[in-house]
Design a protein around this motif. Structure first.
Motif, PDB file in Angstrom:
ATOM      1  N   HIS B   3      -0.012   1.285   0.331  1.00 34.63           N
ATOM      2  CA  HIS B   3      -0.193  -0.278   0.578  1.00 34.63           C
ATOM      3  C   HIS B   3      -0.915  -0.530   1.804  1.00 34.63           C
ATOM      4  O   HIS B   3      -1.418  -1.697   1.976  1.00 34.63           O
ATOM      5  N   LYS B   5      -4.893   0.531   3.348  1.00 39.06           N
ATOM      6  CA  LYS B   5      -5.955   1.144   3.290  1.00 39.06           C
ATOM      7  C   LYS B   5      -6.669   1.276   4.618  1.00 39.06           C
ATOM      8  O   LYS B   5      -6.848   0.389   5.492  1.00 39.06           O
TER       9      LYS B   5
ATOM     10  N   ARG C  17      -8.614 -11.106   2.736  1.00 34.65           N
ATOM     11  CA  ARG C  17      -7.681 -10.264   2.806  1.00 34.65           C
ATOM     12  C   ARG C  17      -6.967  -9.915   4.163  1.00 34.65           C
ATOM     13  O   ARG C  17      -7.552 -10.393   5.148  1.00 34.65           O
ATOM     14  N   GLU C  30      -6.336  -2.274   6.181  1.00 33.39           N
ATOM     15  CA  GLU C  30      -6.090  -3.322   5.285  1.00 33.39           C
ATOM     16  C   GLU C  30      -4.778  -3.599   4.594  1.00 33.39           C
ATOM     17  O   GLU C  30      -4.274  -2.369   4.193  1.00 33.39           O
ATOM     18  N   ASP C  32      -2.132  -4.715   1.625  1.00 32.87           N
ATOM     19  CA  ASP C  32      -1.949  -5.387   0.185  1.00 32.87           C
ATOM     20  C   ASP C  32      -0.721  -6.445   0.409  1.00 32.87           C
ATOM     21  O   ASP C  32      -0.291  -6.578   1.509  1.00 32.87           O
ATOM     22  N   GLU C  33      -0.269  -7.011  -0.670  1.00 30.09           N
ATOM     23  CA  GLU C  33       0.250  -8.071  -0.583  1.00 30.09           C
ATOM     24  C   GLU C  33       1.929  -7.810  -0.002  1.00 30.09           C
ATOM     25  O   GLU C  33       2.188  -8.594   0.827  1.00 30.09           O
ATOM     26  N   THR C  68       6.386   0.633   1.253  1.00 29.36           N
ATOM     27  CA  THR C  68       5.628   0.043   2.157  1.00 29.36           C
ATOM     28  C   THR C  68       6.085   0.042   3.611  1.00 29.36           C
ATOM     29  O   THR C  68       5.535   0.195   4.486  1.00 29.36           O
TER      30      THR C  68
END
Lengths: 569, 109, 485
Positions: B3, B5, C17, C30, C32-33, C68
């Motif tokens: 999740h 990067k 993003r 980075e 993610d959602e 996550t």
């Protein structure tokens, strides 16, 4: 603060509006649990207490007095309450009568040694970092005062509730500051599907306190059955340590006082660092069979004296605690007194550590040393040869010792005439580092309207230990060393130059704060508070320069002092 | 990781858990504030003796300016006498704290 | 279960993003959602994992959320409330840190008298006129300095020697000597020396240019922009502007010196704040490969000092120029705004500085008489002396200095997310402004945060739109010292 007050006042009025009206009182039968709690109340047998307190406190058929019988605490805790009754509730009581009430309550509604031990820092006025295990409770109480006040209490659940109610009545703002939850209640259910815990902090704290610090405990049952007036008359050794002054050794003679539980003392001790002998005369009381509260004076000109708070062990052989003085009780000696019998006793050396290589004369303090003590009767372990006894008296032996170059480093037990003092000496080869103690000091400005709170710093030398790394468990503490002291700016605010205003640090590490009140020389007419680094610089014999520092907070006076010095009178 | 990067090199190292230092450094760089016990009230903002960071920079100095508010509002009941019960007349002799602060007494409740 | 709370980071959004810049590790991730949703939720308030998963379970599967949370915890973007983090070790640099760059003040004389000059101007710290320091460095001192540099460079194969002044070309003989001598000594020791200098351009005669080209000496020109700006402060002793003298010489230099990129170094003042115009002039009209900008170092009361609004204005201009840089970089075209590039490189490497720069550590300045100081800006100041090229570095003084300036002791910086890159800023700036080298440069905090945020966004854009662009930073050596401010 101005904004703080304004905001809190606004929120307070809102929260009062939002408060639910109390539900109408229902008269119903007490539950089993409540009955049990009522039954645990402690009867008051003292006529004096009954007479003094009964105008307000009801006596029931089992000689229990309302509120009083469901609480136990230290002598200081009871003194606190008696003073509040005088101050706010119109109690009229003569000092002699008050002392008798206090003594009865402390002895019969007191704490067991196991219970008092954890809270001893409160009575001994020690600056320690204490955190209560339950976070909610810790926050509810310590937002205003020390947790020491809390953990020196035992109460029934109903009493804990009433205590919170008392705070809300006398200090309404505490409701907003500490007792009630801010913000709207949470509505979404928890992960287990149950509704969220929307209780106010105080509603979480009360059951926790009732569970952790209950009125009825096995410790108190056992102690109160066994409690007796201790027999302390006789000779006691005196071992003390005062930051900045170093080690003290001597003897205390305890004589009977006017009453059975009172004592008169004469203490004579030597400050090892200077060789000066100090004699103090005092008197003391012992509460609850183990809580020594005394006051002693050095000569007739000493009006204030030092207060003595000590703890007697169950075998009545040792008293440990703190003797203290100062506007904030910040100056003090850590004291251990041990009963002198017929056997020799080893108290300790004149120094903390011995360096490898070389011959030196060390002093061993104790009691009942034989007059014909031979060098062979003194033992420091392998690698340390006792060459000869230079002199021997019953309480002090001077011996010449040679520490081999390759002697094993670390703590050593020292034995004299067959009696061992564990870890009395430390063998080291070099000083690797120093540390300043305490790491976080605190002083308060004063001298005009309010007392100054001084802060004594010490620099302690360290050897890195077997692993060669500093700040690990095996570091060897080599005791205090003489260093050069200085103050450096701790840059929290630009250009406030705290170090020029907060006060002065003398060559012995004693910090004297500046005076209280605004200072016209400071920007914004600020007063002399501030925070700085206290820096110690030490030059080792090999010429290496070691530095260490500690943070010093020089802060506000306290404008109100909740203190109970009368317990020792 | 799925999740997150890692973008820069440091992130890649953390990802590989090879960079022990980066992890050790951890969040708040700020040294833990010294804690002062015994009647200290560090939790208000600011506290009486120390501010949130354990220093005095965030205190409302000079304190004499604020004594009235503390007194009248019972804001620091363990540090400043409260007007409500223990010391209603505490500041009676002191019209202006800045000027008359010497007339304030220490209170032993 | 204890509640989760946010860790320390700066969030930013690029190319649609979400990214996090973690502090103090300086890692960029980075999200993610799911990770974004978790971070957003925790920004509202702390909450337990269970509650968090329950709240977000409509949008993401619970297992994914759990995973996550685990990842965010692992990188310390979030933390468990009430579990105090170990205080970070106050890591000191290793002893005998090798010297990477030596800045040699070959003279403190100058044929210009720029009003704001820290060497000569109103805020100078070394008395260049009446002081006891010689005005020119001797060959002997240059020789000793080179020996010192090579000795102190330790295991490093490469050493950087940068000439500074005064006007460096006023002491051309010693400059020539030092380069030749350094070449010879380095070769004997199996090392290499990289040379660079800073000049005002007035003395760039053709033979000088040839010399610089042959010796691959990196050149930085101090220049403030087009004529009307250059001539405001960069003046000769008689007050006449220097633009007309230097412009043709610089063009000649750019034409002939092809062995190293030539950079311009601009001092921004309150009177010359038109960043875009200056950049456009220096790159397009004059032909510089790179242009670096620095706000003038001065006490705040000087009329040319940049006030707070000035910093805002400057930030706006930097931003617009940086946007242009981005568009170029996406297409792999060169753009000479070196401030962006330098910062991007630091972001890419994840630099988390204990000190704002290498001064006193890997970089030192040497005065005309061979005294070693923190950096060239302090060269010749006795109060900031670390030793001499003859007696070497006084390690006790150096350690004392490093202890005093560590970021861990800069309380003002302890809550700032930009501290891994800024670390309190320039010592000389702080000294001029606050009289104390260890003082954080609080007057430009907002500007630094604004600028760092801009560079992070550009970095994020590039990471998405042209990640190959960032690969160039992989190979570059740790510290490029060709440009000294």
């Amino acid at each position: 603060m101005l904004t703080g007050c304004a905001i809190s006042a606004a929120v307070l009025s809102l929260s009062l509006l939002a408060q639910q009206p109390p539900p109408p009182k229902e008269t119903k039968e007490p539950t089993e649990k409540e009955k049990e709690e009522i039954d645990s109340g402690i009867p008051i047998a003292s006529e004096v207490v009954r007479k003094a307190c009964s105008p307000c406190h009801k006596i029931d058929e089992k000689q229990r007095m309302s509120r009083i019988s469901w609480r136990r605490t230290t002598p200081e805790g009871w003194e606190f309450t008696i003073k509040r009754m005088v101050e706010l509730n119109g109690l009229k009581i003569e000092p002699a009568e008050a002392r008798e009430v206090l003594k009865y309550l402390a002895n019969n509604l007191g704490l067991a040694p196991e219970e008092a031990r954890a809270a001893s820092f409160e009575a001994e006025k020690r600056m320690i970092d204490y955190k209560y295990a339950d976070k909610d409770t810790n926050e509810v109480c310590s937002k205003c005062h020390s947790m020491g006040r809390v953990i020196s209490q035992r109460r029934s659940k109903g009493e804990w509730e009433l205590l919170v109610a008392m705070h809300r009545g006398y200090y309404p703002l505490s409701d907003f500051q500490a007792f009630r939850r801010g913000g709207p209640p949470r509505t979404e259910p928890g992960p287990d599907g149950r509704p969220p815990d929307n209780r106010h902090p105080m509603d979480k704290a009360i059951p926790k306190l009732a569970e952790d610090l209950p009125l009825k405990t096995p410790e108190w049952s056992a102690w109160s059955a066994n409690m007796r007036v201790p027999k302390l008359v006789g000779r006691w050794t005196f071992t003390g340590y005062q930051p900045g002054k170093g080690r003290y050794y001597g003897e205390t003679v305890i004589k009977p006082g006017e009453k059975e539980d009172e004592a008169q003392t004469e203490t004579r001790y030597v400050q090892v660092k200077t060789g000066e002998t100090i004699t103090r005369h005092g008197r003391a009381l012992v509460y609850t069979g183990f809580q020594w509260r005394g006051r002693s004076f050095e000569g007739s000109t000493d009006k204030e004296g030092w207060r003595e708070v000590m703890f007697l062990d169950r075998n009545q052989r040792e008293l440990t605690g703190r003797w203290f003085t100062g506007g904030y009780e910040e100056t003090g000696i850590d004291v251990t007194m041990a009963r002198v019998g017929s056997d020799p006793m080893v108290l300790g050396l004149d120094r903390a550590a011995l360096q490898t290589g070389g011959v030196r004369t060390v002093q061993i303090y104790g009691a009942n040393f034989p007059a014909d003590l031979a060098a062979g009767a003194i033992d420091f372990g392998h690698g340390v040869a006792v060459k000869r006894v230079v002199s021997a008296s019953p309480s002090l032996v001077k011996a010449e010792v040679e520490v081999a170059k390759d002697a094993t480093l670390g703590p050593r037990d020292v034995s004299v005439a067959g009696v061992v003092r564990e870890g009395a000496a430390m063998i080291y080869d070099r000083i690797d580092g120093i540390k300043v103690k305490p790491q976080a000091g605190m002083a308060r400005v004063g001298g005009i309207n309010f007392p100054k709170q001084y802060q004594q710093f010490e620099a302690v030398a360290f050897h890195n230990g077997a692993d060669g790394k500093p700040d690990t468990k095996d570091d060897l503490n080599l005791g205090p060393v003489d260093v050069t002291w200085s103050i450096e700016e701790y840059t929290a605010t630009y250009d406030d130059n705290d170090k020029d205003y907060v006060g002065t640090l003398d060559s012995n590490g004693l910090f004297t704060p500046n005076v209280d009140g605004p200072n016209v020389k400071r920007r914004g007419n600020a007063n002399n508070v501030g925070d700085v680094w206290v820096v110690a610089t030490y030059k080792t014999p090999e010429g290496k320069v070691l530095r260490a520092r500690a943070h010093l907070l020089v802060t506000m006076p306290l404008y109100v002092k909740f203190d109970q010095p009368e317990v020792s009178q | 990781m799925k999740h997150l990067k890692s973008i820069n090199r440091k992130a890649a190292r953390i990802d590989r858990q090879a960079d022990v230092v980066a992890l050790q450094q951890g969040p708040p760089q700020q040294a833990p504030a010294p804690h002062f016990p015994l009647g200290c009230t560090l939790i208000f903002s600011p506290g009486w003796e120390a501010d949130r960071n354990g220093g005095t920079a965030g205190l409302c100095t000079p304190v004499e300016r604020d004594l009235f508010d503390c007194h009248a509002g019972c804001f620091w009941p363990a540090q400043v006498p409260d007007q409500l019960n223990h010391a209603p007349d505490w500041t009676a002799k002191c019209a202006s704290a800045q000027k008359d602060w010497r007339k304030i007494d220490l209170v032993f409740p | 279960m204890s509640a989760l709370a946010l860790g320390e980071f700066h969030p930013f959004r690029s190319a649609g993003r979400d990214f996090l810049y973690l502090v103090p590790s300086a890692a960029v991730f980075e999200l993610d959602e799911a990770a974004s949703a978790i971070v957003d939720r925790l920004r509202e308030s702390s909450t337990g994992t269970g509650e968090l998963v329950a709240e977000l379970s409509a949008r993401f599967p619970a297992a994914e959320l759990q995973e996550t949370v685990g990842e965010l915890l692992r990188v310390r973007a979030i933390s468990v409330e009430g579990v105090p983090d170990e205080p970070p070790p106050r890591q000191m640099p290793p002893e005998n840190f090798p010297l990477t760059t030596m800045v040699l003040n070959v003279t403190n004389q100058c044929n210009l008298s720029c009003t704001y000059c820290y060497e000569y101007g109103e805020d100078k710290i070394v008395d260049t006129e009446n002081g006891r320091k010689p005005k020119f460095m001797s060959e002997q001192t240059a020789r000793e300095s080179v020996d010192f540099m090579l000795r102190e460079s330790g295991e490093n194969r490469m050493a950087h020697l940068t000439f500074f002044g005064g006007e460096t070309l006023l002491n051309l003989p010693v400059l020539r000597f030092a380069i030749a001598y350094a070449r010879e000594r380095a070769a004997a020791m199996g090392k290499e020396v990289d040379f660079s200098l800073t000049t005002n351009g007035t003395l760039l005669r053709p033979e000088v240019i040839d010399f610089l080209t042959e010796n691959r000496v990196g050149v930085t020109i101090s220049i403030d922009g087009p004529k009307e700006m250059q001539d405001q402060f960069r003046v000769f002793h008689n007050g006449t502007g220097s633009y007309d003298v230097i412009a043709p010489k610089i063009r000649e230099l750019l034409r002939r010196h092809q062995t190293r990129p030539i950079g311009a170094r601009v001092t921004l003042t309150s009177h010359t704040l038109d960043v875009r115009k200056i950049f456009q002039h220096l790159t397009e009209e004059i032909g510089f490969w790179e242009v670096g900008f620095a706000p003038v170092t001065t006490s705040p009361n000087r009329k040319y000092a940049i006030a707070e609004e000035g910093f805002d204005d400057m930030l706006e201009q930097f931003r617009s120029l940086a946007d242009e840089f981005l568009e170029f970089a996406v297409e792999n075209r060169h753009h000479g705004f070196s401030n962006v590039k330098d910062t991007l490189e630091e972001i890419h490497k994840g630099v988390s500085k204990a000190y704002p720069c290498g001064a006193g550590l890997g970089l030192m300045g040497v005065s005309t008489d061979g005294d070693v100081a923190l950096c060239h800006r302090f060269a010749g100041s006795d109060a900031h002396k670390l030793g001499t090229v003859r007696s070497g570095i006084d390690r006790l003084v150096q350690i004392g200095y490093l202890e005093k300036h560590h970021i861990a002791d800069k309380t003002d910086c302890s809550q700032c997310w930009a501290r891994p890159l800024c670390s309190g800023g320039c010592y000389h700036e702080a000294y001029t402004r606050y009289g104390e080298t260890a003082h954080p440069n609080l007057h430009y905090c907002e500007w630094i945060r604004g600028w760092t945020d801009t560079c992070l966004r550009i970095y994020g854009e590039l990471a998405v739109r042209n990640p190959r662009y960032l690969e160039q930073f992989e190979e570059k050596v740790a510290y490029e010292a060709s440009q000294v401010n």
